[in-house]
Design a protein around this motif. Structure first.
Motif, PDB file in Angstrom:
ATOM      1  N   ARG A 117       0.733  -1.174   0.015  1.00  0.00           N
ATOM      2  CA  ARG A 117       0.074  -0.037  -0.025  1.00  0.00           C
ATOM      3  C   ARG A 117       0.882   1.206  -0.010  1.00  0.00           C
ATOM      4  NH1 ARG A 117      -2.752  -3.123   3.946  1.00  0.00           N
ATOM      5  NH2 ARG A 117      -1.898  -1.984   5.633  1.00  0.00           N
ATOM      6  N   GLU A 118       2.025   1.080   0.776  1.00  0.00           N
ATOM      7  CA  GLU A 118       2.709   2.505   0.992  1.00  0.00           C
ATOM      8  C   GLU A 118       4.066   2.786   0.194  1.00  0.00           C
ATOM      9  OE1 GLU A 118       2.871   3.883   4.902  1.00  0.00           O
ATOM     10  OE2 GLU A 118       1.201   2.600   5.586  1.00  0.00           O
ATOM     11  N   LEU A 119       4.453   1.591  -0.565  1.00  0.00           N
ATOM     12  CA  LEU A 119       5.589   1.498  -1.109  1.00  0.00           C
ATOM     13  C   LEU A 119       5.994   2.809  -2.157  1.00  0.00           C
ATOM     14  CD1 LEU A 119       8.626   0.443  -1.611  1.00  0.00           C
ATOM     15  CD2 LEU A 119       7.696  -0.925  -3.364  1.00  0.00           C
ATOM     16  N   THR A 120       4.928   3.102  -2.817  1.00  0.00           N
ATOM     17  CA  THR A 120       4.876   4.171  -3.886  1.00  0.00           C
ATOM     18  C   THR A 120       4.509   5.559  -3.094  1.00  0.00           C
ATOM     19  OG1 THR A 120       2.707   3.943  -4.488  1.00  0.00           O
ATOM     20  CG2 THR A 120       4.552   2.992  -5.814  1.00  0.00           C
ATOM     21  N   ASN A 121       4.150   5.684  -1.949  1.00  0.00           N
ATOM     22  CA  ASN A 121       4.103   6.972  -1.028  1.00  0.00           C
ATOM     23  C   ASN A 121       5.299   7.363  -0.524  1.00  0.00           C
ATOM     24  OD1 ASN A 121       3.369   8.865   0.456  1.00  0.00           O
ATOM     25  ND2 ASN A 121       2.129   7.729   1.963  1.00  0.00           N
ATOM     26  N   SER A 122       5.838   8.180  -1.261  1.00  0.00           N
ATOM     27  CA  SER A 122       7.446   8.637  -0.907  1.00  0.00           C
ATOM     28  C   SER A 122       7.248   9.393   0.614  1.00  0.00           C
ATOM     29  CB  SER A 122       7.975   9.616  -1.814  1.00  0.00           C
ATOM     30  OG  SER A 122       7.301  10.794  -2.025  1.00  0.00           O
ATOM     31  N   SER A 123       6.171   9.779   1.040  1.00  0.00           N
ATOM     32  CA  SER A 123       6.249  10.311   2.529  1.00  0.00           C
ATOM     33  C   SER A 123       5.805   9.275   3.508  1.00  0.00           C
ATOM     34  CB  SER A 123       4.976  11.604   2.402  1.00  0.00           C
ATOM     35  OG  SER A 123       3.799  11.010   2.264  1.00  0.00           O
ATOM     36  N   VAL A 132      12.317  -1.195   3.194  1.00  0.00           N
ATOM     37  CA  VAL A 132      12.153  -1.797   1.964  1.00  0.00           C
ATOM     38  C   VAL A 132      12.732  -0.737   0.496  1.00  0.00           C
ATOM     39  CG1 VAL A 132      10.261  -2.512   0.248  1.00  0.00           C
ATOM     40  CG2 VAL A 132      10.410  -3.453   2.555  1.00  0.00           C
ATOM     41  N   ALA A 133      12.145   0.544   0.794  1.00  0.00           N
ATOM     42  CA  ALA A 133      12.302   1.541   0.056  1.00  0.00           C
ATOM     43  C   ALA A 133      13.899   1.589  -0.381  1.00  0.00           C
ATOM     44  CB  ALA A 133      11.709   2.821   0.187  1.00  0.00           C
ATOM     45  N   ASN A 134      14.677   1.584   0.600  1.00  0.00           N
ATOM     46  CA  ASN A 134      16.103   1.814   0.627  1.00  0.00           C
ATOM     47  C   ASN A 134      16.683   0.764  -0.017  1.00  0.00           C
ATOM     48  OD1 ASN A 134      15.635   4.366   1.904  1.00  0.00           O
ATOM     49  ND2 ASN A 134      16.077   3.430   4.002  1.00  0.00           N
ATOM     50  N   GLU A 135      16.197  -0.521   0.153  1.00  0.00           N
ATOM     51  CA  GLU A 135      16.739  -1.663  -0.364  1.00  0.00           C
ATOM     52  C   GLU A 135      16.561  -1.774  -1.614  1.00  0.00           C
ATOM     53  OE1 GLU A 135      18.801  -4.631   0.973  1.00  0.00           O
ATOM     54  OE2 GLU A 135      19.185  -2.633   2.153  1.00  0.00           O
ATOM     55  N   LEU A 136      15.358  -1.335  -2.265  1.00  0.00           N
ATOM     56  CA  LEU A 136      15.002  -1.281  -3.691  1.00  0.00           C
ATOM     57  C   LEU A 136      15.736  -0.203  -4.534  1.00  0.00           C
ATOM     58  CD1 LEU A 136      11.098  -2.077  -3.489  1.00  0.00           C
ATOM     59  CD2 LEU A 136      13.063  -3.735  -4.091  1.00  0.00           C
ATOM     60  N   GLU A 137      16.021   0.707  -3.601  1.00  0.00           N
ATOM     61  CA  GLU A 137      16.772   1.666  -4.450  1.00  0.00           C
ATOM     62  C   GLU A 137      18.355   1.200  -4.879  1.00  0.00           C
ATOM     63  OE1 GLU A 137      17.478   5.689  -5.897  1.00  0.00           O
ATOM     64  OE2 GLU A 137      15.615   4.533  -5.122  1.00  0.00           O
ATOM     65  N   THR A 138      18.547   0.270  -4.016  1.00  0.00           N
ATOM     66  CA  THR A 138      19.941  -0.221  -4.335  1.00  0.00           C
ATOM     67  C   THR A 138      20.235  -0.838  -5.592  1.00  0.00           C
ATOM     68  OG1 THR A 138      19.907  -2.153  -3.172  1.00  0.00           O
ATOM     69  CG2 THR A 138      20.568  -0.226  -1.918  1.00  0.00           C
TER      70      THR A 138
END
Length: 269
Positions: A117-123, A132-138
């Protein structure tokens, strides 16, 4: 196909799917009542199994050991009652061991839901989502808003599944499956079933997006006890090996269950 089917959001949990990747939750039984489908309904309505169902056709030693340990731990904590029969005591032990697995699965599903639900919510301020967002950014820099979650897809070899996370943007193509575990995320490794699931999902996604056949694959591990996430990228060799194993299991499953959807390609000529 009958319109009396009740559909559910695609979720690969041992259920049956239509050719369009709709998960069939219930359908009319012989007496008109709604029932959960089984192999007989699959044959009648041309349904296909999910990836997990096919993978379960093979022995999974690590899972067996985990279940055995849960039973042993439960036996150490449950005191036998006076005059309790062997069968009654064993039943209590087995039930207690299953409850641990159920609670772990529920917690994993809860965290999975937050990520979806929240992965694409940058806030988002949720700890696991940030991790998760930090890991995917790698692995896919700048793609946070492009990740797709719970995307249903069908493999033309006679199965369906969902993609936990996938991205296909500006030449960056990834297929990521989410797994959860207790405790810190150290000493992580990929098991055979991980590479099988990733390979099968990638192939299914590629039926509509051919370029996804070369997507990189990874398992995203979530800690159920701490706001941590870790990515483990599968090698090309692991994915190729997983795909060959999955095809063999799918072929075995179809023969054993005497069912191959009419729209399925022949796996082995």
């Amino acid at each position: 196909m009958t319109t009396d089917f009740q559909f559910k959001k695609a979720s690969d949990s041992g259920h049956w799917y239509t050719k369009e990747a709709q998960l069939i939750e219930t359908l009319p039984g012989a007496k008109g009542q709604q029932v959960k489908p089984d192999i007989r309904h699959a044959r009648k309505h041309d349904l296909c199994p999910g990836v997990t169902t096919i993978i379960k056709a093979a022995d999974r030693p690590a899972l067996t050991v985990y279940r055995e340990r849960q039973v042993l731990l439960a036996s150490l904590t449950l005191t036998r009652q006076p005059d309790e029969t062997d069968d009654a005591w064993i039943d209590r032990i087995m039930q207690d061991s299953r409850e641990h697995a159920i609670k772990a699965a529920e917690r994993g599903s809860e965290l999975h839901g937050y990520v979806e639900r929240e992965l694409t919510n940058s806030s988002s301020t949720h700890g696991h989502v940030i991790a998760v967002a930090n890991e995917l950014e790698t692995i896919a820099p700048g793609c946070r808003l492009s990740w797709r979650s719970e995307l249903p897809c069908v493999g033309d070899l006679g199965y369906a599944t969902k993609s936990d996370l996938s991205v296909n943007r500006n030449g960056q193509r990834w297929v990521v499956d989410i797994k959860s575990k207790d405790g810190p995320l150290d000493e992580l490794r990929l098991w055979d079933e991980h590479s099988q699931q990733l390979a099968a999902t990638r192939y299914a996604l590629a039926t509509k997006e051919p370029e996804m056949i070369d997507a990189k694959c990874a398992i995203l591990f979530l800690s159920r006890t701490d706001p941590q996430a870790r990515i483990v990228v599968a090698t090309d060799e692991q994915i190729q090996h997983g795909w060959e194993c999955f095809k063999a299991l799918a072929h075995y499953w179809q023969i054993k269950n005497k069912h191959k959807p009419t729209w399925s390609k022949v796996i082995y000529a």
